[in-house]
Motif scaffolding. Structure first.
Motif, PDB file in Angstrom:
ATOM      1  N   TYR A 196      29.414  33.058  44.513  1.00 41.16           N
ATOM      2  CA  TYR A 196      29.005  34.362  43.983  1.00 41.16           C
ATOM      3  C   TYR A 196      30.209  35.207  43.577  1.00 41.16           C
ATOM      4  O   TYR A 196      30.235  35.779  42.486  1.00 41.16           O
ATOM      5  CB  TYR A 196      28.144  35.104  45.006  1.00 41.16           C
ATOM      6  N   ASN A 248      30.125  38.358  41.213  1.00 43.36           N
ATOM      7  CA  ASN A 248      29.006  39.044  41.854  1.00 43.36           C
ATOM      8  C   ASN A 248      29.338  39.228  43.337  1.00 43.36           C
ATOM      9  O   ASN A 248      28.844  38.496  44.201  1.00 43.36           O
ATOM     10  CB  ASN A 248      27.712  38.242  41.671  1.00 43.36           C
ATOM     11  N   ASN A 278      26.329  40.214  45.895  1.00 51.54           N
ATOM     12  CA  ASN A 278      25.536  39.085  46.406  1.00 51.54           C
ATOM     13  C   ASN A 278      26.343  38.267  47.407  1.00 51.54           C
ATOM     14  O   ASN A 278      25.801  37.752  48.394  1.00 51.54           O
ATOM     15  CB  ASN A 278      25.083  38.192  45.251  1.00 51.54           C
TER      16      ASN A 278
END
Length: 608
Positions: free
Chosen positions: A204, A209, A212
């Motif tokens: 992630y 990201n 996340n």
């Protein structure tokens, strides 16, 4: 090709090593240690013995093949493969899986795939072994296709399958597939496995990201120091230094002990003066844990302190703690002195390296070229060039780029152009180094011509944001407003470029301001799609001073102080504008206001 090799190797595997059975208590350990200690250059003259008494024991063959895999002994592995064929084990799923693993770890993926394709039976470990081989070979697309094929056949994955494929998703930035794997990890109950969990959160943050990634981290029931370090790395790689520091504090608060890798990961993210406080805190932790003698940590501390702009006294102290003076540590110290603007010390250390017989490499030369360019020490630069040729580094594109930059900074543009023209391959840095040299010395025509060459279809290398910044700046300094604006519009319309930064808008403001178009410059600032930095306001205030425009100068200075109250440029430039326009009392009042707030202008310096 593989079958021809195996046919030949069968002939060399009929020698008996009788003392392995007659004199040793554990013949398996003897053979395994023989393979592990066998160097590649000796393997051609080594004939692996055929132990008749053990020829029907597949466990021994498995052990030997695995030993070849761990020691990367491809030639011996091929001999064992011939042994497998001779003894009739070619349909044994366990032995063939070991062969796939051996070929994969020895980077012989064609042979690994061939063994895999010819296997009558395969299990999940077989698939995992082949996927691991493709991961090792950096063939991520093949790895993903292999996993999809495995899943389509209904073969249940193991935790090792997920950890391997997640690494492939990380490298390909395939966050969509990664999210599907996340769901499957939950379905199969593998999130409790610390290796899978760590691979998932790393996937992630490598796909940018981080939120996340943090959610995965918080939900993991089991975490080890690698998991914590991975999450910290995720924050540092995504420029979230404060969150990384909070994570370290939380880790220590829970009684988890950070290791040198954790500290090293965090330290290398510090590259700005505002990070100095964090650098000092981590340095204290390193000392407290007794890790200051760790060579890699010591070198990282040298690099980080210089990048964060430490005082020269503190830098000397850090350098004195480096346990070993070798190529790596000397390179870091030379680069550190270069970052801190102490070129003489960098040159002195370079000469000490030469006298001590310490090898120089690409990094040494690149750092010293940078120092010489900044100091404009042409004589030393010529000597380094001779050393580069003598040490056969002159064919390196990175070194050639350094030479172009060095000669350009020293004003030897013809020499810089000669080296550029002699290069076989170019990259963006090559072009930008030459562009920068022309722009720095006022050769705007040559800079624009070079830039125009980059934009033609004949040149594979295309301009980046730095290229545009250099050519617009060159146009600004000679008053070529139309050409500069043309380049700016071209830059905005190239979709492949990264989003424009404040410095690019500041360059256009400077373009307008130097040409006397102050109202247009102010309108440009008001219409900017991003928040202007201090450099944007400085550019227009400098133009107001140059063209003695008090009205716009005062109006802009108010905005400047409102946005950046601690920047001395707003007060200094406004004071100059008022003094030039005859308002000396007001100019003195601005100066007194600046002093009353404790704001100090950094003194300038000159080599003249």
């Amino acid at each position: 090709m593989l079958h021809m090799v195996l046919k030949h190797q069968i002939k060399t595997t009929h020698f008996l090593l009788s003392r392995a059975l007659s004199t040793l208590l554990n013949p398996i350990s003897f053979l395994v240690s023989t393979i592990k200690n066998h160097e590649d250059h000796d393997s051609k003259s080594f004939d692996l013995p055929l132990v008749v008494q053990l020829q029907h024991n597949s466990h021994i063959l498995n052990k030997l093949i695995s030993s070849c895999a761990s020691s990367r002994s491809l030639h011996l592995g091929i001999q064992l493969h011939s042994f497998v064929l001779k003894l009739g084990f070619s349909s044994n799923v366990y032995i063939n899986t070991a062969l796939v693993d051996m070929y994969g770890k020895c980077s012989a993926m064609y042979d690994a795939q061939k063994v895999f394709d010819e296997m009558p039976l395969r299990n999940v470990i077989t698939w995992n072994s082949l996927m691991s081989g493709y991961l090792h070979a950096r063939c991520m697309d093949v790895l993903i296709r292999l996993y999809v094929g495995m899943y389509t056949l209904g073969i249940s994955p193991s935790h090792y399958t997920f950890s391997t494929v997640l690494v492939g998703c990380s490298e390909l930035k395939a966050v969509g597939l990664g999210e599907q794997l996340h769901c499957l990890c939950i379905k199969f109950g593998f999130l409790s496995n610390v290796v899978v969990g760590t691979a998932l959160l790393e996937m992630y943050w490598k796909c940018s990201n981080v939120d996340n990634s943090r959610r995965v981290f918080d939900d993991l029931p089991n975490k080890n120091v690698v998991t914590w370090t991975s999450m910290i790395t995720g924050y540092t790689q995504n420029q979230q230094t404060k969150n990384a520091m909070r994570m370290v504090r939380k880790m220590m608060g829970l009684g988890r002990k950070a290791d040198p890798i954790t500290y090293n990961t965090l330290l290398i993210s510090f590259c700005d003066p505002k990070d100095m406080i964090h650098c000092e805190q981590i340095h204290c932790c390193v000392i407290k844990e007794g890790l200051e003698s760790d060579m890699y940590l010591a070198v990282t501390l040298v690099t980080v302190y210089s990048q964060c702009g430490s005082s020269i006294e503190d830098f000397y102290k850090i350098c004195s703690t480096v346990p070993i003076k070798n190529n790596i540590s000397c390179n870091a110290i030379i680069a550190g002195f270069a970052n801190l603007g102490n070129g003489d010390e960098a040159l002195n250390l370079f000469m000490e390296m030469r006298q001590a017989g310490i090898n120089i490499d690409f990094f040494t030369i690149a750092s010293i070229l940078k120092v010489i360019g900044v100091m404009s020490r042409l004589e030393e630069g010529t000597q380094i060039y001779a050393l580069i040729i003598k040490s056969a580094h002159d064919s390196s594109m990175n070194i050639e780029n350094g030479l172009i930059s060095m000669y350009a900074r020293c004003g030897k543009l013809n020499e810089a152009k000669r080296i550029f023209s002699s290069m076989v391959d170019y990259d963006t840095i090559s072009w930008n180094s030459l562009l920068s040299g022309y722009a720095q010395h006022g050769y705007a025509k040559e800079a624009v011509e070079t830039f125009d060459q980059m934009t033609t279809n004949k040149v594979k290398v295309k301009p980046d944001l730095t290229s545009f910044l250099i050519v617009i700046s060159a146009c600004s300094h000679v008053g070529w407003l139309d050409k500069g604006l043309e380049c700016f519009e071209l830059m905005k319309n190239i979709s492949s470029l990264e989003p424009l930064k404040a410095e690019h808008y500041a360059c256009v403001v400077d373009l307008y301001a130097r040409a006397g178009y102050l109202n247009e410059a102010e309108e440009f600032i008001n219409g900017m799609p991003i928040e202007g930095g201090p450099e944007v306001y400085r550019a227009l205030l400098s133009g107001c001073r140059l063209h003695e425009n008090k009205e716009i100068g005062v109006r802009l200075a108010r905005k400047f102080v409102g946005h950046f109250p601690d920047d001395p440029a707003a007060y200094v430039l406004l004071s100059y504008i008022l003094a030039t326009d005859g308002y000396r009392d007001d100019s003195g009042g601005v100066h007194n206001l600046m002093c009353g707030k404790g704001i100090r202008k950094k003194p300038g310096c000159s080599w003249i």
